[in-house]
Design a protein around this motif. Structure first.
Motif, mmCIF file in Angstrom:
data_model
loop_
_atom_site.group_PDB
_atom_site.id
_atom_site.type_symbol
_atom_site.label_atom_id
_atom_site.label_comp_id
_atom_site.label_asym_id
_atom_site.label_seq_id
_atom_site.Cartn_x
_atom_site.Cartn_y
_atom_site.Cartn_z
ATOM 1 N N TYR A 1 33.232 69.509 95.683
ATOM 2 C CA TYR A 1 33.721 69.631 94.311
ATOM 3 C C TYR A 1 32.675 69.058 93.366
ATOM 4 O O TYR A 1 32.185 67.961 93.578
ATOM 5 C CB TYR A 1 35.018 68.830 94.101
ATOM 6 N N GLU B 1 32.818 69.750 89.476
ATOM 7 C CA GLU B 1 33.500 69.420 88.222
ATOM 8 C C GLU B 1 34.995 69.267 88.475
ATOM 9 O O GLU B 1 35.563 69.989 89.303
ATOM 10 C CB GLU B 1 33.330 70.579 87.235
ATOM 11 N N GLN C 1 43.084 68.061 86.751
ATOM 12 C CA GLN C 1 42.540 66.832 87.334
ATOM 13 C C GLN C 1 42.020 65.912 86.231
ATOM 14 O O GLN C 1 42.291 64.713 86.221
ATOM 15 C CB GLN C 1 41.425 67.181 88.333
ATOM 16 N N GLY D 1 46.444 77.158 92.317
ATOM 17 C CA GLY D 1 45.050 77.238 92.737
ATOM 18 C C GLY D 1 44.089 76.478 91.856
ATOM 19 O O GLY D 1 42.888 76.721 91.890
ATOM 20 N N THR D 2 44.581 75.548 91.037
ATOM 21 C CA THR D 2 43.667 74.823 90.152
ATOM 22 C C THR D 2 43.502 73.356 90.575
ATOM 23 O O THR D 2 43.103 72.523 89.770
ATOM 24 C CB THR D 2 44.135 74.892 88.681
ATOM 25 N N LYS E 1 45.803 70.987 92.090
ATOM 26 C CA LYS E 1 46.805 69.955 91.813
ATOM 27 C C LYS E 1 46.857 68.913 92.936
ATOM 28 O O LYS E 1 47.174 67.756 92.695
ATOM 29 C CB LYS E 1 48.183 70.604 91.584
ATOM 30 N N THR E 2 46.526 69.332 94.153
ATOM 31 C CA THR E 2 46.565 68.376 95.266
ATOM 32 C C THR E 2 45.618 67.207 95.010
ATOM 33 O O THR E 2 45.995 66.038 95.123
ATOM 34 C CB THR E 2 46.153 69.064 96.587
ATOM 35 N N ASP F 1 47.108 77.487 100.580
ATOM 36 C CA ASP F 1 45.778 77.725 100.050
ATOM 37 C C ASP F 1 44.937 78.356 101.156
ATOM 38 O O ASP F 1 44.341 77.669 101.965
ATOM 39 C CB ASP F 1 45.179 76.388 99.596
ATOM 40 N N ARG G 1 42.412 82.342 93.785
ATOM 41 C CA ARG G 1 42.334 80.880 93.868
ATOM 42 C C ARG G 1 40.911 80.388 93.711
ATOM 43 O O ARG G 1 39.971 81.029 94.139
ATOM 44 C CB ARG G 1 42.913 80.398 95.203
HETATM 45 P P1 ADP Z 1 47.192 74.051 93.532
HETATM 46 O O1 ADP Z 1 47.959 72.973 94.208
HETATM 47 O O2 ADP Z 1 46.959 73.813 92.077
HETATM 48 O O3 ADP Z 1 47.743 75.429 93.791
HETATM 49 P P2 ADP Z 1 45.164 73.329 95.460
HETATM 50 O O4 ADP Z 1 45.238 71.861 95.304
HETATM 51 O O5 ADP Z 1 45.787 73.937 96.665
HETATM 52 O O6 ADP Z 1 45.720 74.062 94.145
HETATM 53 O O7 ADP Z 1 43.635 73.728 95.323
HETATM 54 C C1 ADP Z 1 43.196 75.067 95.365
HETATM 55 C C2 ADP Z 1 41.786 75.149 95.938
HETATM 56 O O8 ADP Z 1 40.838 74.623 95.028
HETATM 57 C C3 ADP Z 1 41.640 74.361 97.212
HETATM 58 O O9 ADP Z 1 40.881 75.124 98.134
HETATM 59 C C4 ADP Z 1 40.899 73.122 96.781
HETATM 60 O O10 ADP Z 1 40.140 72.602 97.851
HETATM 61 C C5 ADP Z 1 40.030 73.646 95.655
HETATM 62 N N1 ADP Z 1 39.690 72.633 94.636
HETATM 63 C C6 ADP Z 1 40.471 71.637 94.161
HETATM 64 N N2 ADP Z 1 39.833 70.912 93.200
HETATM 65 C C7 ADP Z 1 38.624 71.473 93.052
HETATM 66 C C8 ADP Z 1 37.476 71.183 92.207
HETATM 67 N N3 ADP Z 1 37.490 70.179 91.338
HETATM 68 N N4 ADP Z 1 36.397 71.981 92.338
HETATM 69 C C9 ADP Z 1 36.390 73.003 93.232
HETATM 70 N N5 ADP Z 1 37.414 73.323 94.049
HETATM 71 C C10 ADP Z 1 38.523 72.581 93.967
#
Ligand code: ADP
Ligand code: MG
Length: 520
Positions: free
Chosen positions: A21, A23, A28, A48-49, A51-52, A304, A332
């Motif tokens: 990662y 940015e 986040q 896909g942004t 949130k985890t 994911d 995603r």
């Molecule tokens: P959400 O819960 O919002 O649907 P996820 O937490 O499952 O999204 O994350 C979606 C994908 O983006 C995952 O593969 C994760 O590893 C990736 N990801 C999360 N944060 C970043 C970041 N800052 N930069 C690039 N990829 C990221």
């Protein structure tokens, strides 16, 4: 924004870098400082942004390695999501050496108990199994600093609400509570806020709820034409990885079998499968051994999987929020995607409801002709033939090859190979998909739409919303879970979740009408 500007320690930043990662995503950026400061947060942003990591990073940051207690609990609606979340947290907490464990139903509890002896600082789990551990005293959460409800709207629906309440009762009152989801219907948010202290609601104002990266189409056709229409579109679009959504478990079963019968590499994922089977299917999908996953809403929530190029809504979802989560399986982390929603004429109001929520019009797609589908199939088969030719070692079969070469022209041989790979005959395999009762007409179900504004009512009489579709889904998932069933599960009035999902009794239809999105 760089992660280094968010107040995280070096060992966490190192893991972030290792993880690739660069940015921070908007959710986040906005929630990490708030969460670090100890505030309760509702984090709402497109699927896909990231949130985890948005809730995970501040939790990892605040973990005290000298403290042997479980310091954070993350509750997930499905086992697959729990595993995925635990994996992400393990990676991000690698350099700090945080111990993350995961518990979920359908798996050997003794082994989980064994794993828990390592004194994890973070525990991820599904509600039923978490409660089971709490009741067995194999998990103690009375020193928890942070509690997260991931996919919070799903978790606060009737299917899970009682379990969530019981879990929360076992945590300290001064805990930090975080709710994350892409969707947060107001009535559900009101339930959630009851468990929180002065929460900040961070909503990332993506102009739309669904990403622009996904081209969204719909096809209008009669219910009994859906399957043929879908397979033809599959042939034309040749998805790399696709998820097909069905409304019920029976649908998912029939669709996956039907697709297999027509020569697609497909398998189903739903709550009635054994955990072993569920894990296998997901692993096959991730490794591209199969390229079509057929799933219920809940089974696919939050998953994911890289490279999902297409989402097909064989059934339009009953509540518009589900649509957002479904098509969020594609597009995603910046990738592009395509979604196609099949709609029967009497379901057009549901399509409009989805468009109202996403603030985006879907494009009408002409069903592909049989001829288009054949051309598509041949094209796909041609690229398959290239692969086969490249990977075949003919040294062992040289003599038979020579015989064939002497007997036939290269045109005949290539044609035969192509035809065999394309297996056009399979396209005609008859497939019966049991008819589902159509969704209740939205207009007639006006009680629901107008009733939407009366979220308070809904909450107090509970039954309408709670007994509806979402709880239904959760219940369906849960039934297969073989997770402990507590007395209050029976509160479902003996209405078998299966019955409710596969045959709309008058009563259930009544309930279902309450599940449509409210507008307030
Ligand atoms: P959400 O819960 O919002 O649907 P996820 O937490 O499952 O999204 O994350 C979606 C994908 O983006 C995952 O593969 C994760 O590893 C990736 N990801 C999360 N944060 C970043 C970041 N800052 N930069 C690039 N990829 C990221
Ligand atoms: Mg998520």
């Amino acid at each position: 924004m760089k992660f280094s500007e968010l107040g995280l320690s070096q060992n966490i930043l190192d893991s972030i870098t290792t993880h690739g990662y660069v940015e921070a995503t908007p959710i986040q950026e906005k929630t990490i400082p708030l969460t670090l400061s100890g505030k309760d947060v509702i984090g709402q942003a497109q699927t896909g942004t990231g949130k985890t990591a948005a809730f995970g990073l501040p939790i990892l940051e605040n973990i005290d390695l000298d403290n042997k207690n479980i310091q954070a609990v993350i509750v997930s609606p499905t086992r697959e999501l729990a595993i995925q979340t635990a994996d992400e947290l393990k990676k991000l907490g690698q350099d700090k050496r945080v111990d993350v464990q995961v518990v979920f139903g359908g798996a050997d509890i003794r082994r989980q108990i064994q794993n828990l002896k390592s004194h994890p600082q973070i525990l991820v789990g599904t509600p039923g199994r978490l409660l089971d551990h709490i009741n067995r005293k194999t998990v103690k959460i009375d020193h928890v600093k942070t509690l997260v409800l991931d996919e919070a709207d799903e978790m606060l629906n009737m299917g899970f609400l009682d379990d969530i309440e019981s879990i929360i009762k076992n945590t300290p009152a001064e805990r930090q509570t975080l709710l994350f989801s892409a969707t947060m219907p107001p009535a559900i948010k009101r339930i959630g806020v009851k468990f929180m202290t002065n929460p900040e609601h961070i909503q990332i104002e993506a102009k739309e709820l669904t990403t622009d990266l996904v081209d969204q189409y719909f096809v209008r056709m009669r219910e009994n034409e859906k399957f043929d229409t879908m397979t033809r579109i599959l042939d034309v679009q040749a998805p790399k990885l696709a998820i097909v959504f069905g409304r019920t478990k029976r649908r998912v079963e029939e669709l996956s079998r039907g697709l297999e019968a027509r020569g697609y590499r497909a398998a189903g994922l739903h709550g009635d499968l054994t955990q072993q089977m569920r894990s296998r299917v997901l692993a096959q999908f991730k490794s591209h051994e199969i390229n079509i996953l057929v799933a219920t809403d809940v089974a696919a929530r939050g998953l994911d999987v890289k490279d999902v190029s297409h989402v097909y809504n064989f059934d339009i979802p009953q509540d518009p929020e589900s649509y957002v989560h479904r098509i969020g399986r594609t597009g995603r982390a910046g990738a592009a995607g395509v979604s196609v929603t099949f709609v029967a004429p009497n379901e057009m109001d549901y399509l409009r409801a989805v468009e109202d929520l996403t603030k985006k019009r879907m494009t009408a797609l002409q069903p592909a002709s049989l001829q288009d589908a054949r051309i598509g199939k041949i094209k796909n088969a041609t690229s398959e033939v290239h692969k086969i030719v490249k990977t075949t070692d003919i040294s062992e079969i040289q003599s038979e090859v020579d015989k064939l070469i002497n007997q036939y022209s290269s045109e005949q041989l290539a044609g035969a190979l192509l035809a065999s790979v394309a297996d056009l005959e399979k396209q005609n395999t008859p497939v019966e998909i049991t008819r589902e009762r159509p969704l209740p007409r939205r207009r007639n179900g006006n009680g629901s739409r107008n009733g939407g504004g009366r979220g308070g009512d809904r909450r107090s009489n509970g039954g309408g919303y709670r007994g509806g579709n979402r709880g239904n889904h959760s219940g369906r998932e849960r039934r297969g879970n073989s997770e402990r069933r507590f007395g209050d599960y029976k509160r479902r009035d003996g209405r078998s979740t299966d019955r409710r999902s596969s045959s709309n009794t008058g009563a259930s239809r009544q309930k279902r009408e309450f599940t449509v999105r409210e507008k307030d």
